[in-house]
Write an enzyme that holds these catalytic residues in place. Structure first.
Site, PDB file in Angstrom:
ATOM      1  NE  ARG A 121      -2.796   0.879   3.510  1.00  0.00           N
ATOM      2  CZ  ARG A 121      -3.589   0.514   4.516  1.00  0.00           C
ATOM      3  NH1 ARG A 121      -4.768  -0.017   4.256  1.00  0.00           N
ATOM      4  NH2 ARG A 121      -3.218   0.668   5.765  1.00  0.00           N
ATOM      5  CE  LYS A 125      11.974   0.396  10.660  1.00  0.00           C
ATOM      6  NZ  LYS A 125      11.585  -0.676  11.666  1.00  0.00           N
ATOM      7  CD  GLU A 127      -2.814   2.854   9.890  1.00  0.00           C
ATOM      8  OE1 GLU A 127      -3.254   2.792  11.065  1.00  0.00           O
ATOM      9  OE2 GLU A 127      -2.374   1.884   9.275  1.00  0.00           O
ATOM     10  CB  CYS A 179      -4.347   0.360  14.094  1.00  0.00           C
ATOM     11  SG  CYS A 179      -4.284   0.240  12.303  1.00  0.00           S
ATOM     12  CD  GLU A 192      -4.072   0.493  19.013  1.00  0.00           C
ATOM     13  OE1 GLU A 192      -4.424   0.278  17.845  1.00  0.00           O
ATOM     14  OE2 GLU A 192      -3.009   1.089  19.308  1.00  0.00           O
TER      15      GLU A 192
END
Length: 497
Positions: free
Chosen positions: A172, A187, A263, A297, A395
């Site tokens: 992506r 990376k 993101e 996520c 989270e």
């Protein structure tokens, strides 16, 4: 002492020809330093890859800078042809990618197959956009000259990818950057460098010119990102990962005003209203929560239930979660794989205990690590008595489902928006007016209505608030790697008289 590789590991790595070095300027290199890659299903070492350092990273940027002008100038159709060649090669290696992803991330092979199919869909979609990157032409508002705009690549880009979706994030990010005409330094995540290596090797074989694509593995991410962000030749960084790391990268990028896409973390509220199709909501919630062992996520983080359907949903959800088989991703019956490492497994255990002791949560299912090799944790469901505890906006990033009950649509909306995150939200209702009105009021970059999976090559993926900046996928993802240049062209209207 490193244990010898299992026969299957040896076979997969050799059969699929996975390079173990770093890739700079069109050549694979060994650095003389290595770090181990571990199979989270067994806890055993599966490979040792070259460990890059700051000097390697700068050399990779050197190669990207040297290749930038020629890559930018390449005819769009020629660049698109390279993409199509890469797409054909990628398709032919579907089994290899699924094997390697399952081996190093632990996810069930069926999930790896699905991730790979979605990933090459992004690469194909961007291949089709390359020849359609256009500017504009118009008259100035007061006459006398023409307003022209053109789209140009931002320039050399650092793409920092996570371990939880190792193929998807490379395809992506890389698809958009390369389609826009940017050269790149990938990376890789230290937990999943093999998928990145196989991806870059495929692009190399497809004919991408030397220096256009570069790859650094490292056991110390900060030692790579800091010197590159301090180098004025780097013009873009795209990162997927935690909000904390993203904030640090933004601080570093600010010094040279580096273009950024972030993101970051999420706190996905999964809202089920009183008129929802409960069976559909349960199926989607199980998928959204337990896919990739909850390590996403965009996973359902808070499942917010209207009181009228809460009991029915909870009963059916617990029953469905209890049937999920946990184990090695190469076992076809397995639905939930391991957590990525021992640290994440142990953190999950502590979190469950904190939920019970500090928040008064009731354990409905699971709740503990599984006593076997690897880093497995039971699918867990917990019900919370109120929404006031300190953990409700954190989270979870684990196979732990948190259930909350509300008394009204207004209360559901207020609780869903009560978070500093803003990546993905989910809404279940049969009422189209409710769906539209609430989707517009949910303070998130993405809203799934009556569905728990939203990824799509033609759609913009990204969040607001502490969940990030910019978008990946769709035209917006391509725009994130392009700059708009305005050209004012003087026109003498009398020149033809």
């Amino acid at each position: 002492m490193v244990e010898p590789l299992a026969p299957r590991t040896h076979s997969l790595l050799s059969d699929h020809k996975v390079p173990l070095g770093i890739f700079i300027g069109g050549a694979w290199e060994e650095t003389g330093r290595e770090f181990s890659v571990v199979n989270p299903s067994t806890g055993s070492v599966i490979a040792s890859v070259s460990d890059g350092d700051a000097s390697d990273a700068v050399r990779a940027l050197d190669a990207a800078v040297a290749a930038q002008d020629d890559w930018r100038a390449m005819a769009p159709r020629a660049r698109a042809n390279l993409f199509h060649a890469a797409h054909r090669l990628l398709e032919s290696r579907a089994d290899a990618f699924a094997d390697i992803m399952t081996l190093e991330s632990g996810k069930p092979r069926a999930e790896s197959v699905g991730e790979f199919a979605l990933s090459i869909g992004f690469f194909q979609w961007y291949a089709e956009q390359i020849a359609h990157i256009h500017g504009t032409y118009s008259s100035s508002s007061n006459g006398g000259f023409r307003v022209m705009t053109t789209k140009q690549p931002v320039g050399p880009a650092l793409l920092i990818t996570p371990w939880n979706f190792p193929m998807l994030m490379n395809a992506r990010k890389g698809g958009a950057a390369l389609a826009a005409g940017c050269t790149v330094v990938f990376k890789s995540a230290s937990e999943t460098p093999l998928t990145a290596a196989l991806f870059v090797a495929t692009l190399e074989e497809a004919g991408f010119p030397a220096g256009v694509v570069n790859l650094i593995h490292t056991s110390n991410s900060a030692s790579i990102s800091a010197p590159l962000l301090a180098d004025p030749r780097l013009r873009k960084v795209s990162f997927t990962g935690s909000t904390g790391v993203g904030s640090t990268l933004l601080e570093q990028a600010a010094r040279n005003i580096v273009n950024t896409s972030m993101e970051l973390g999420g706190d996905g509220p999964f809202v089920v209203l009183d008129d929802a199709d409960v069976d559909l909501a349960v199926r989607e919630a199980v998928n959204c929560k337990f896919r990739n062992a909850g390590q996403a996520c965009v996973a359902a983080n808070r499942i917010i239930l209207h009181r009228d359907i809460a009991e029915e949903f909870t009963e059916k959800f617990v029953a469905a979660a209890g049937k999920l088989e946990v184990g090695d991703g190469f076992d076809a019956s397995v639905v939930v794989g391991p957590l990525i490492n021992a640290r994440q497994r142990d953190r999950t255990g502590r979190l469950v205990k904190d939920f019970q002791s500090a928040a008064g949560a009731t354990l409905l299912l699971g709740g503990k690590a599984i006593d076997r090799d690897g880093f497995f944790f039971e699918p867990t469901v917990m019900s919370f008595p109120d929404k006031k505890h300190d953990f409700c906006n954190d989270e979870i990033f684990a196979p732990v489902a948190a259930l909350y009950t509300v008394d009204s649509v207004a209360e559901a909306l207020e609780f869903a928006n009560d978070t500093h995150y803003g990546l993905a939200a989910y809404l279940f209702t049969r009422d189209i007016s409710r769906a539209v009105a609430l989707s517009e009021r949910l303070d998130f970059g993405m809203v799934g209505v009556n569905r728990g999976i939203m990824a799509e090559p033609a759609a913009p993926f990204g969040g607001v608030k502490s969940s990030g900046l910019g978008r990946e996928g769709g035209h917006e993802g391509l725009e994130d790697f392009l700059e708009t240049k305005y050209i004012a062209l003087t026109v003498d209207e009398s020149s033809f008289e």
